[in-house]
Design a protein around this motif. Structure first.
Motif, PDB file in Angstrom:
ATOM      1  N   ARG A  28      52.633  39.385  46.437  1.00  0.00           N
ATOM      2  CA  ARG A  28      51.324  40.024  46.619  1.00  0.00           C
ATOM      3  C   ARG A  28      50.175  39.147  46.134  1.00  0.00           C
ATOM      4  O   ARG A  28      49.019  39.571  46.144  1.00  0.00           O
ATOM      5  N   ASP A  30      48.813  36.839  47.552  1.00  0.00           N
ATOM      6  CA  ASP A  30      47.908  36.543  48.650  1.00  0.00           C
ATOM      7  C   ASP A  30      46.765  37.545  48.768  1.00  0.00           C
ATOM      8  O   ASP A  30      45.760  37.268  49.416  1.00  0.00           O
ATOM      9  N   LEU A  31      46.931  38.707  48.160  1.00  0.00           N
ATOM     10  CA  LEU A  31      45.843  39.690  48.205  1.00  0.00           C
ATOM     11  C   LEU A  31      44.637  39.225  47.391  1.00  0.00           C
ATOM     12  O   LEU A  31      43.545  39.759  47.539  1.00  0.00           O
ATOM     13  N   ASP A  33      42.207  36.472  46.965  1.00  0.00           N
ATOM     14  CA  ASP A  33      41.667  35.283  47.596  1.00  0.00           C
ATOM     15  C   ASP A  33      40.834  34.487  46.588  1.00  0.00           C
ATOM     16  O   ASP A  33      39.950  35.028  45.939  1.00  0.00           O
TER      17      ASP A  33
ATOM     18  N   ARG B  17      44.043  37.799  40.606  1.00  0.00           N
ATOM     19  CA  ARG B  17      45.472  38.038  40.856  1.00  0.00           C
ATOM     20  C   ARG B  17      46.008  39.113  39.902  1.00  0.00           C
ATOM     21  O   ARG B  17      46.751  40.006  40.297  1.00  0.00           O
ATOM     22  N   VAL B  20      44.906  42.434  41.056  1.00  0.00           N
ATOM     23  CA  VAL B  20      45.710  42.925  42.194  1.00  0.00           C
ATOM     24  C   VAL B  20      47.006  43.539  41.685  1.00  0.00           C
ATOM     25  O   VAL B  20      47.424  44.614  42.129  1.00  0.00           O
ATOM     26  N   GLN B  25      45.626  47.216  44.899  1.00  0.00           N
ATOM     27  CA  GLN B  25      44.736  47.253  46.057  1.00  0.00           C
ATOM     28  C   GLN B  25      43.723  46.131  45.956  1.00  0.00           C
ATOM     29  O   GLN B  25      43.151  45.904  44.896  1.00  0.00           O
ATOM     30  N   ARG B  26      43.461  45.495  47.090  1.00  0.00           N
ATOM     31  CA  ARG B  26      42.520  44.376  47.091  1.00  0.00           C
ATOM     32  C   ARG B  26      41.123  44.828  46.655  1.00  0.00           C
ATOM     33  O   ARG B  26      40.508  44.210  45.787  1.00  0.00           O
ATOM     34  N   GLN B  27      40.634  45.907  47.255  1.00  0.00           N
ATOM     35  CA  GLN B  27      39.267  46.334  46.958  1.00  0.00           C
ATOM     36  C   GLN B  27      39.144  46.773  45.501  1.00  0.00           C
ATOM     37  O   GLN B  27      38.176  46.423  44.815  1.00  0.00           O
ATOM     38  N   TRP B 103      56.638  47.536  45.695  1.00  0.00           N
ATOM     39  CA  TRP B 103      55.171  47.529  45.556  1.00  0.00           C
ATOM     40  C   TRP B 103      54.624  48.949  45.721  1.00  0.00           C
ATOM     41  O   TRP B 103      53.734  49.373  44.995  1.00  0.00           O
TER      42      TRP B 103
END
Lengths: 390, 165
Positions: A28, A30-31, A33, B17, B20, B25-27, B103
């Motif tokens: 994960r 890669d999430l 950036d 990282r 995350v 979650q990315r946001q 995950w």
């Protein structure tokens, strides 16, 4: 990455479950950036919003065609976050923040051109200080990403230069001079062949895949491999690279890493073509003594695009470069006749070096020179009457 | 460039990282990084003088994450493992592998347990350091790790949650 083979969870022991957990985390990454991280880190703390107030982002400002005071027209370059063609580099950082980096020009001289009256041109170019800051940040980030790559992926450890093979000290996979550079030395377990095989297939975060590698050895130099990884160019710097040299001694492979970038000159107000522009003469001269082909552009839309094409160019590299091909080269010149009667000429030397565009204002050379990458192709599209002659 | 900006820029990718892994979650991760740096910015002078600013930033982030969790827990009902929505695309293709499943199930692990798992198995921190980051005892770290792993194992072992063969 292919999923590794695991036992069914019900049959896993603790070590296998933990291995799956570690692998899940790694899959994960890669999430996250790296450029988003840089952008967030360098985004100034926003002031508290007040009722009725709204902000224009740097991107919105850069993309806008501003009409200031209702009478002036400014064709702005597409710097900043709105420029999707700029790649994922630090050009997405708030270099073009409206405060501190605004070149203000005007009021424009009076005689009636296409647009009468005074105008103020706001051009969100990064200042030299901002370029320096962005470059410093990027080289630090590249260096940190390289360190992480080597420690996490190759189980390397940083070592003093004195503990590495002497031949490594004089070797660098990137240019020896530059405005921003960080060098590190590393010890990695394993043979040179193993390490080199890994470095061919993988790259530090923030860089693209290996753009070049080579192997060498000599009477003074043991067998070694060199690698180069590119990071995207931005408005702040034209070249960003991580270079790695690998050399084995005993059962350890030693690495020298150079994170390097070449920053640009900041654009000055004198190099900006300011509206109003009455016409543009586009002239191409092929080789020495070649007959020039000329086209005069008078329609407003094309003029605006030609102005934008020049104003969108970033400054050239600060590294001094001397090219010995001037005599054989062709020139592409754009002469802007301003509403004020003055002229600004943008002249590109084609086929010689990186395509630098020099600007003269009423016959006087102004600095800095501009990076003409892609300029000729853009003018070809805008004024195809000249293009076929090339 | 000021030392502070240089420090936060150098550490930002690793912090994102970590965010995350903590949030899933990315946001949410980007929001967490931003709020972490806003907190850190108030102590920029101290940060510049620190020997290990990365450790400090990591501590701020983890505590910010746990603190946000506490705030939200008062307003948002917790989501049980059974109610975690399946990603639609994965339902269709049936290509969930065990990492996807892991995950997804991590999202159901309580925040502090997840934070311990992340710090232990992603950041590779020793328990003593995790205890310092979280402000708890080493015993609490170990029990959180044990419970977190046990919860994951229980969820992943149920036949309906296994990936299709």
């Amino acid at each position: 990455m292919n999923a590794p083979t695991f036992e069914p969870v019900s049959g896993m022991d603790d070590d296998q479950l933990i291995a799956l957990l570690r692998d899940t985390f790694a899959s994960r990454e890669d999430l996250a950036d790296v450029y988003t991280a840089h952008r967030i880190a360098l985004t100034p703390t926003p002031p508290p919003r007040r009722r009725g107030q709204f902000w224009l982002t740097a991107g919105a400002v850069a993309a806008a065609v501003a009409v200031v005071a209702g009478v002036g027209v400014a064709v702005l370059p597409s710097y900043g976050p709105s420029d999707s063609s700029a790649g994922a580099g630090l050009s997405h950082l708030p270099l073009a923040a409206p405060t501190g980096s605004t070149v203000m020009m005007g009021p424009a001289a009076g005689p009636v051109g296409l647009v009468p009256g005074p105008s103020v041109l706001h051009v969100p170019y990064p200042t030299q200080r901002e370029i320096d800051a962005a470059s410093q940040a990027e080289v630090a980030a590249l260096s940190a990403e390289t360190a992480r790559f080597l420690t996490k992926r190759l189980h390397g450890r940083a070592v003093p230069a004195g503990q590495t093979p002497g031949a490594l000290h004089g070797m660098s996979a990137v240019p020896a001079t530059g405005t921003k550079q960080r060098t590190g030395y590393w010890a990695v377990p394993g043979s040179l062949t193993e390490v080199a095989a890994y470095l061919k297939q993988h790259h530090p975060g923030g860089t693209s895949a290996t753009n070049g590698w080579g192997a060498g050895s000599g009477s003074d130099t043991p067998e070694n491999y060199t690698f180069e990884y590119d990071a995207p160019a931005t408005d702040a710097y034209a070249l960003a690279q991580v270079g790695v040299v690998a050399m084995q001694s005993g059962s350890t492979t030693y690495l020298r890493t150079d994170s390097y970038l070449a920053e640009r000159w900041a654009r000055s107000a004198q190099t900006v073509v300011a509206a109003p522009v009455a016409q543009v003469e586009v002239r191409l001269t092929v080789g020495v003594g070649g007959k020039p082909v000329t086209e005069t552009v008078t329609d407003d839309a094309t003029i605006a695009k030609l102005v934008s094409a020049v104003n969108a160019l970033p400054g050239s590299l600060r590294i001094g470069q001397v090219w010995g091909c001037v005599a054989q080269s062709s020139h592409l010149s754009l002469t802007f006749t301003l509403g004020s009667g003055g002229t600004v000429v943008a002249d590109e030397l084609i086929g010689c070096g990186p395509g630098t565009v020099s600007v003269t204002d009423d016959g006087n050379a102004v600095t800095p020179e501009l990076d003409g990458t892609g300029f000729e192709a853009k003018i070809d599209r805008l004024v195809p009457q000249v293009a076929p002659q090339r | 460039m000021e030392a502070y900006e240089e420090i936060v820029t150098a550490h930002a990718p690793a912090l994102l990282r970590l965010a995350v892994m903590l949030t899933g979650q990315r946001q949410d991760a980007e929001d967490l990084l931003q709020s972490t740096l806003l907190k850190a910015e108030r102590h920029r002078g101290r940060l510049v003088d620190m020997g290990a600013p990365g450790a400090y930033l990591r501590r701020v982030m983890v505590n910010e994450h746990l603190s946000l969790g506490r705030t939200r827990l008062r307003r948002v009902a917790t989501v049980s493992a059974e109610r975690v929505p399946e990603p639609a695309a994965e339902d269709v293709t049936g290509v969930l592998d065990q990492r996807d499943e892991m995950w997804r199930r991590l999202a159901t692990v309580p925040r502090q347990q997840r934070a311990v798992l992340v710090l232990r198995y992603y950041e590779d921190l020793p328990d003593a350091e995790i205890a310092r980051v979280l402000g708890v005892s080493e015993g609490t770290v170990r029990s959180n790790a044990f419970r977190g792993l046990a919860a994951l194992r229980a969820q992943l072992s149920s036949p309906e949650s296994l990936p299709p063969r």
